[in-house]
Design a protein around this motif. Sequence first.
Motif, PDB file in Angstrom:
ATOM      1  N   TYR A 251       0.893  -1.209  -0.118  1.00 26.75           N
ATOM      2  CA  TYR A 251      -0.027   0.134  -0.014  1.00 26.75           C
ATOM      3  C   TYR A 251       0.701   1.247  -0.141  1.00 26.75           C
ATOM      4  CZ  TYR A 251      -4.296   2.580   0.750  1.00 26.75           C
ATOM      5  OH  TYR A 251      -5.411   3.272   0.361  1.00 26.75           O
TER       6      TYR A 251
ATOM      7  N   THR B 243       1.064   4.189  -2.741  1.00 25.53           N
ATOM      8  CA  THR B 243       0.728   5.503  -2.527  1.00 25.53           C
ATOM      9  C   THR B 243       1.911   6.403  -3.029  1.00 25.53           C
ATOM     10  OG1 THR B 243       0.061   5.049  -0.365  1.00 25.53           O
ATOM     11  CG2 THR B 243       0.121   7.212  -0.512  1.00 25.53           C
TER      12      THR B 243
ATOM     13  N   VAL C 164       1.383   9.370  -5.579  1.00 25.49           N
ATOM     14  CA  VAL C 164       2.029  10.900  -5.430  1.00 25.49           C
ATOM     15  C   VAL C 164       2.734  11.206  -6.667  1.00 25.49           C
ATOM     16  CG1 VAL C 164       3.642  12.292  -4.176  1.00 25.49           C
ATOM     17  CG2 VAL C 164       2.292  10.804  -2.966  1.00 25.49           C
TER      18      VAL C 164
ATOM     19  N   ALA D 178       6.757  13.879   0.494  1.00 26.36           N
ATOM     20  CA  ALA D 178       5.748  12.883   0.269  1.00 26.36           C
ATOM     21  C   ALA D 178       6.243  11.373   0.732  1.00 26.36           C
ATOM     22  CB  ALA D 178       5.213  13.107  -1.017  1.00 26.36           C
TER      23      ALA D 178
ATOM     24  N   PHE E  88       7.059  11.365   4.233  1.00 24.86           N
ATOM     25  CA  PHE E  88       5.800  11.045   5.397  1.00 24.86           C
ATOM     26  C   PHE E  88       5.108   9.711   5.088  1.00 24.86           C
ATOM     27  CE2 PHE E  88       1.259  11.295   5.801  1.00 24.86           C
ATOM     28  CZ  PHE E  88       0.951  12.132   6.876  1.00 24.86           C
ATOM     29  N   ILE E  89       5.262   9.093   3.782  1.00 25.80           N
ATOM     30  CA  ILE E  89       4.960   7.769   3.734  1.00 25.80           C
ATOM     31  C   ILE E  89       5.680   6.750   4.544  1.00 25.80           C
ATOM     32  CG2 ILE E  89       4.576   5.938   1.927  1.00 25.80           C
ATOM     33  CD1 ILE E  89       3.943   8.247   0.028  1.00 25.80           C
TER      34      ILE E  89
ATOM     35  N   PHE F  51     -10.389   6.518  -0.134  1.00 23.66           N
ATOM     36  CA  PHE F  51      -9.365   6.336   0.605  1.00 23.66           C
ATOM     37  C   PHE F  51      -8.169   6.650   0.156  1.00 23.66           C
ATOM     38  CE2 PHE F  51      -6.908   4.424   4.050  1.00 23.66           C
ATOM     39  CZ  PHE F  51      -7.468   5.052   5.031  1.00 23.66           C
ATOM     40  N   PHE F  52      -7.761   5.935  -1.023  1.00 22.49           N
ATOM     41  CA  PHE F  52      -6.629   6.165  -1.656  1.00 22.49           C
ATOM     42  C   PHE F  52      -6.143   7.577  -2.061  1.00 22.49           C
ATOM     43  CE2 PHE F  52      -3.782   5.762  -5.304  1.00 22.49           C
ATOM     44  CZ  PHE F  52      -2.655   5.116  -4.829  1.00 22.49           C
TER      45      PHE F  52
ATOM     46  N   THR G 257      -5.365   9.485   0.929  1.00 19.38           N
ATOM     47  CA  THR G 257      -3.721   8.945   1.571  1.00 19.38           C
ATOM     48  C   THR G 257      -2.885   9.619   0.669  1.00 19.38           C
ATOM     49  OG1 THR G 257      -4.787   6.746   1.602  1.00 19.38           O
ATOM     50  CG2 THR G 257      -2.398   6.902   2.121  1.00 19.38           C
ATOM     51  N   VAL G 258      -3.062   9.679  -0.734  1.00 17.62           N
ATOM     52  CA  VAL G 258      -2.098  10.335  -1.496  1.00 17.62           C
ATOM     53  C   VAL G 258      -2.107  11.798  -1.155  1.00 17.62           C
ATOM     54  CG1 VAL G 258      -1.689  11.051  -3.997  1.00 17.62           C
ATOM     55  CG2 VAL G 258      -2.360   8.456  -3.457  1.00 17.62           C
ATOM     56  N   LEU G 259      -3.033  12.333  -1.305  1.00 17.47           N
ATOM     57  CA  LEU G 259      -3.100  13.947  -1.015  1.00 17.47           C
ATOM     58  C   LEU G 259      -2.674  14.111   0.491  1.00 17.47           C
ATOM     59  CD1 LEU G 259      -6.358  15.048  -2.800  1.00 17.47           C
ATOM     60  CD2 LEU G 259      -4.116  15.781  -3.136  1.00 17.47           C
ATOM     61  N   ALA G 260      -2.886  13.383   1.411  1.00 22.18           N
ATOM     62  CA  ALA G 260      -2.411  13.617   2.928  1.00 22.18           C
ATOM     63  C   ALA G 260      -0.996  13.470   3.026  1.00 22.18           C
ATOM     64  CB  ALA G 260      -3.065  12.786   3.812  1.00 22.18           C
ATOM     65  N   SER G 261      -0.238  12.571   1.911  1.00 24.43           N
ATOM     66  CA  SER G 261       1.178  12.256   2.245  1.00 24.43           C
ATOM     67  C   SER G 261       2.097  13.463   1.752  1.00 24.43           C
ATOM     68  CB  SER G 261       1.523  11.001   1.381  1.00 24.43           C
ATOM     69  OG  SER G 261       0.512  10.336   1.053  1.00 24.43           O
ATOM     70  N   VAL G 262       1.466  14.310   0.918  1.00 23.75           N
ATOM     71  CA  VAL G 262       2.316  15.497   0.542  1.00 23.75           C
ATOM     72  C   VAL G 262       1.958  16.622   1.529  1.00 23.75           C
ATOM     73  CG1 VAL G 262       2.535  17.024  -1.289  1.00 23.75           C
ATOM     74  CG2 VAL G 262       1.656  14.837  -1.991  1.00 23.75           C
TER      75      VAL G 262
END
Lengths: 328, 339
Positions: free
Chosen positions: A11, A15, A19, A304, A307-308, B171-172, B175-180
Amino acid sequence: MAAYLIRRLAYGALTVLGVLLLLFVLFFAVTDPDDIARKAVGERARPEVYVQWKKNHGYDRPLFLNREHSVSDGRRYTDTLLFEHFRRMLTFDFGRSDADDTPIGKRLWEGAGPSLSLTVPLFALGLLLGVAVALNVAFFRETYIDRTVLVLCMLTMSVAGLLYIIGGQYLVGLLLKWFPISGFDPNASVVARFLALPVLIGAVTGFGADVRLYRTIFIEEMNRDYVRTARAKGCGDARVMLRHVLRNALIPILTNIVVAIPFLFTGALLLESFFGIPGLGSLTVDAINGNDFSTLRTMVYLGALLFILGQLLTDVSYALADPRVRLS
Amino acid sequence: MHWVSNGVVILLIAGSIWVARSVARSRFWRESAIELWRRRRLALVVVGVFVFIALLDSISWIGGARDGDNVAAFQPRTLIDRMVQPEAFKEASYSAPLASVAFYGGQPLRFPGAHLLGTDILGRDVVYRALKGVRVALLIGAFTSLIVIPIALLFGVTAGYFGRRIDDGVFFLMTVLASVPSLLLLIALIMVLGKGTLQVCIALGVTGWVHLCRIARGETLKLREADYVAAARALGVSDTRIILRHILPNIAHLVIITFALLFTGLVLAETILSYLGIGLDGSWGQMIDQARNELSRTPIIWWNLAAASVFLFALVLAVNTIADAMRDIADPRTRREGQ
């Protein structure tokens, strides 16, 4: 456990790809590479210069699929902006800056040191201060101490971060002359003088939000049954707060800290640029001012990615500590 | 163009009357509103004054300018412009608050003692500039909420209600937007989209909706299992109707609280954008940014910085305390603890 780890890793990888796709859409599909080139060489540059610049920086490729491929000169279907972007980012080959042609990787290495020397003390001081104050406030909850600190937190949270920096520089640097207003020295013995003021200002900026968050966490823990048990055993206040409440509250606090980890590397944008610290935050600010899209792209990606990674580590350590997570 | 903002003002007034009527009709909302007024009277008044100023600054029409003022004669001017007359109410350069002579040189001013907070480097009245900033600040919140709330509710509620594939997809995306890191994403978006009010608001919206979406999704997941939703479903009520009648009204208070906190974050984030040169024209952030070197002059020029900061601080503090009180009122656990 192994199944959980693999699923979580997959996962995380997905992600990262998401990004990268987001960055591709932003920096190549929405922004026209022609615009980037025109901004870099200037409006009045000759067409040859413009074409050459695009070729040098790899912006001359087609967007998605290369239909003019031929095996003989080594060009393939995948010789496009999309595939090149993914390949470069995933192999950490960031190429050259759009603004001044320096290799981005080299500048990242140079900037990481100054950034870390600012953010690590800032992070440690902020955490210690926040936890210490919140622990006391939680212990004296619903008293005038609690209310005063909460009002103080609310007041400090409502001030613009820019103002703390300007005010701090003016008050401490210009009026009291305790520390230099700005500057940096790679020499470890001198650098503390330059870093003291930005660290202090950074800690004040984050103080309000941190204390309120930690206070909520502590109070939630203080209402648990084990605290009553500890008191019934005859534990003193200090022992209950430090050995029982603090230790248990560390888990949710650590989760929140992980969110802040990318900032350790990407640097504090405003602080670095105001205090002239040549770190990654300054690099980003320079990239914004110089229309340096490739550097900005790299910084967003690295932020990013960190963070991941941080989230991945938290989840894995949760799974190690808590069997319920593993089995679900 | 100015007819658009006039129309929006009318729509806003009509909308707030409608909201007030529906609030008065439901017991929960009526009691919460009364409780909020009881606890945070001052903050509500402050926000009301700001909204009033922004409305005054949004109603504009052409004409009515003084003779000889050629620029103003052909431009729509707002009620605030007409009250202050900024083209006429000007000095040559800096002047201190309530001063009667210029700051540098000591020539007599055209309006001695009339500038409550002095004038800036171009001789513009600082109070006027700060008042103009009110509309910009509220505009950030209003525009962004128009983008954030529909998207966040659509994604959050459908993901929480229908689950499975839709939930996985949303949810994906979250997750992607929150990781930046959000500031970096914000900057990247504005660099890509360009400067301007709409672009900045879109960028703030894209970075801001994730938080609200996560809350809407989580709450919907909980409400989906509620008995009254099961009862409605057993009676054959359609999914759309369940969402509209049973789920949305029950997450409305969370949406308001989250948005109030988001709003203060937006206004504060705008100051950072202004420093980076990608903020909104006429905002308090730009005033602060322009005033930042004035502190090092001798004698010090503080009124530009002070005016913008105090206005900004008052708005953010008022909204923050209101949001805090709303959370206490909506959450029965803290309500019991507080009394």
